[in-house]
Enzyme design. Structure first.
Site, PDB file in Angstrom:
ATOM      1  N   SER A 118       0.826  -1.197   0.000  1.00 37.85           N
ATOM      2  CA  SER A 118       0.000   0.000   0.000  1.00 37.85           C
ATOM      3  C   SER A 118       0.865   1.254   0.000  1.00 37.85           C
ATOM      4  O   SER A 118       1.934   1.300   0.614  1.00 37.85           O
ATOM      5  CB  SER A 118      -0.908   0.004   1.229  1.00 37.85           C
ATOM      6  OG  SER A 118      -1.560   1.246   1.380  1.00 37.85           O
ATOM      7  N   LYS A 264      -7.837  -0.938  -9.889  1.00 45.08           N
ATOM      8  CA  LYS A 264      -8.571  -1.579  -8.801  1.00 45.08           C
ATOM      9  C   LYS A 264      -9.792  -0.736  -8.433  1.00 45.08           C
ATOM     10  O   LYS A 264      -9.682   0.469  -8.244  1.00 45.08           O
ATOM     11  CB  LYS A 264      -7.668  -1.746  -7.571  1.00 45.08           C
ATOM     12  CG  LYS A 264      -8.297  -2.472  -6.394  1.00 45.08           C
ATOM     13  CD  LYS A 264      -7.246  -2.681  -5.295  1.00 45.08           C
ATOM     14  CE  LYS A 264      -7.800  -3.462  -4.120  1.00 45.08           C
ATOM     15  NZ  LYS A 264      -8.725  -2.643  -3.308  1.00 45.08           N
ATOM     16  N   HIS A 288     -13.748  -2.472  -2.373  1.00 41.18           N
ATOM     17  CA  HIS A 288     -12.917  -2.055  -1.247  1.00 41.18           C
ATOM     18  C   HIS A 288     -13.284  -2.807   0.033  1.00 41.18           C
ATOM     19  O   HIS A 288     -13.271  -2.261   1.138  1.00 41.18           O
ATOM     20  CB  HIS A 288     -13.028  -0.538  -1.021  1.00 41.18           C
ATOM     21  CG  HIS A 288     -11.733   0.104  -0.595  1.00 41.18           C
ATOM     22  ND1 HIS A 288     -10.848   0.653  -1.494  1.00 41.18           N
ATOM     23  CD2 HIS A 288     -11.168   0.279   0.614  1.00 41.18           C
ATOM     24  CE1 HIS A 288      -9.801   1.140  -0.847  1.00 41.18           C
ATOM     25  NE2 HIS A 288      -9.969   0.918   0.438  1.00 41.18           N
ATOM     26  N   GLY A 342      -6.928  -9.617   1.445  1.00 40.86           N
ATOM     27  CA  GLY A 342      -6.435  -8.543   2.302  1.00 40.86           C
ATOM     28  C   GLY A 342      -6.584  -8.853   3.775  1.00 40.86           C
ATOM     29  O   GLY A 342      -5.605  -9.065   4.486  1.00 40.86           O
TER      30      GLY A 342
END
Length: 408
Positions: A118, A264, A288, A342
């Site tokens: 990130s 994304k 997300h 994630g």
């Protein structure tokens, strides 16, 4: 009550599922921090919809098939990966474990899958590259300072990052209300949460030992010269986020970056075609993790239509709601090249650092392998929609979408 409960102790070997790692993380983290990792936006409809989309699909196994030799490997941008997994970009990981970004990257390298760093990481991208190795991707938020973007892209190229991932669904921050309820104002925790932090002395000692909350290592240039804390970094990032980002900006980014480029936040066939048309090498279907627009469709629901729109050779990744290896198999059956994960890695790294992150990926790998054997499809490259059956009696929100229309 049936007396069943998930393992939440300290022995990673006893964590049999991602849910076990989640319970371990919940026990080790202060409440406000676990909520940051685990929660979603507003009523969390999308957060739960992501899971329902997978639950609404059943698998139809074949029997009397030789499954003594199984393969989980898939091709991703012309190179083989050990399993159809990519570690997704997640920010502020240093709150969960010391140098968690490096830990996650190392775990990914050991597992033979790519890791995405990130832009809001707590370790400089150069250190992640030198300390972890493996296939590294870099995530980018669009900010107003174009010179900063140029420098960050150049740094990623110099550090041999393979791909750049442009996140497009954070024009403004989502309404993460449950997260915000942990604070009185700004970053000041409520009294209840301050007391809860004191009830987690190991976490508090680790943070204090390193001089307080870790800062955003790759965003220092956006903050003013007198910025001294991560709160200053967060304010600077918030002020620099550019809601005017559009397709022309993607073309400009394409001109800067010679490596692989992915977009994304795609959730429609039209946007997927536009992304490829403006120079992207692949798309990542994502809402997300249910943390932005509550009420958005699940990536799994739109996957068949987007695969049909882009054709069989396009690179299409998916995230959101993946908790089991069978979820990965279902996504592959509907046309995903690979799946991004994630929260699973975050539960692992919070539960046990690098070893915990590795355990999360190993659990998923074992579950994918077992699912292929029991499905009677030993090579994941041959899994397709013929192995799927949609449950007719589902009552979840996802049932209103033509999930498998034209596919099965």
């Amino acid at each position: 009550m049936n007396g069943r409960r998930h393992y939440a102790g300290g022995d990673l070997a006893r964590a049999l599922t991602i849910e076990d790692l989640r319970h371990m993380a919940r026990r080790r983290l202060p409440r406000f921090l676990f909520e940051y990792v685990d929660g979603g936006a507003e009523d969390e409809v999308t957060l739960h919809r992501n899971r329902h989309a997978f639950a609404n699909l059943a698998l139809v196994p074949s029997t009397l098939v030789d499954v003594s030799n199984r393969s989980l490997a898939v091709d991703l941008f012309g190179r083989s990966v050990a399993a159809p997994l990519v570690v997704a970009p997640t920010g502020f990981n240093g709150l969960l474990s010391e140098r968690a970004d490096v830990a996650l990257a190392r775990a990914a390298a050991r597992a033979g899958v790519p890791f995405t760093l990130s832009m809001a990481s707590n370790v400089p991208l150069e250190e992640v590259a030198s300390e972890a190795g493996g296939r590294l991707w870099m995530q980018l938020y669009w900010v107003r300072d174009r010179d900063f973007i140029r420098r960050l892209v150049a740094r990623a190229q110099a550090a041999s990052f393979e791909a750049l991932v442009l996140t497009t669904d954070v024009q403004v921050s989502g309404g993460r209300e449950w997260d915000r309820r942990n604070y009185r104002a700004g970053m000041a925790l409520t009294l209840r949460n301050r007391l809860d932090v004191l009830a987690h002395p190991r976490w508090l000692w680790r943070i204090a030992r390193h001089g307080g909350l870790p800062r955003f290592a790759n965003l220092r240039e956006l903050a003013p010269p007198d910025a001294a804390t991560v709160v200053d970094d967060m304010v600077a990032l918030g002020r620099n986020m550019d809601p005017s980002v559009n397709w022309e900006h993607l073309k400009w980014l394409r001109s800067l970056w010679p490596g692989r480029l992915l977009v994304k936040g795609v959730l429609s066939a039209a946007d997927a075609r536009s992304a490829i048309g403006h120079g992207a090498d692949g798309v990542i279907l994502s809402n997300h993790g249910g943390r932005q627009l509550d009420g958005a469709v699940s990536p799994l629901e739109v996957l068949p239509a987007i695969r049909d729109a882009l054709g069989p050779e396009a690179v299409i990744l998916l995230d959101g709601g993946v908790r089991r290896g069978v979820d990965v198999v279902k996504a592959r059956a509907l046309g995903a090249t690979a799946v991004m994960t994630g929260r699973n890695g975050l539960y692992g790294v919070a539960a046990g650092g690098e070893s915990g992150a590795a355990r999360a990926l190993e659990i998923l790998r074992q579950e994918i392998d077992r699912a292929l054997a029991l499905l009677g499809t030993p090579d994941i490259e041959t899994v397709d929609a013929r192995v799927l059956h949609r449950r007719a009696n589902s009552q979840s929100p996802a049932t209103t979408s033509p999930l498998l229309e034209g596919v099965i």
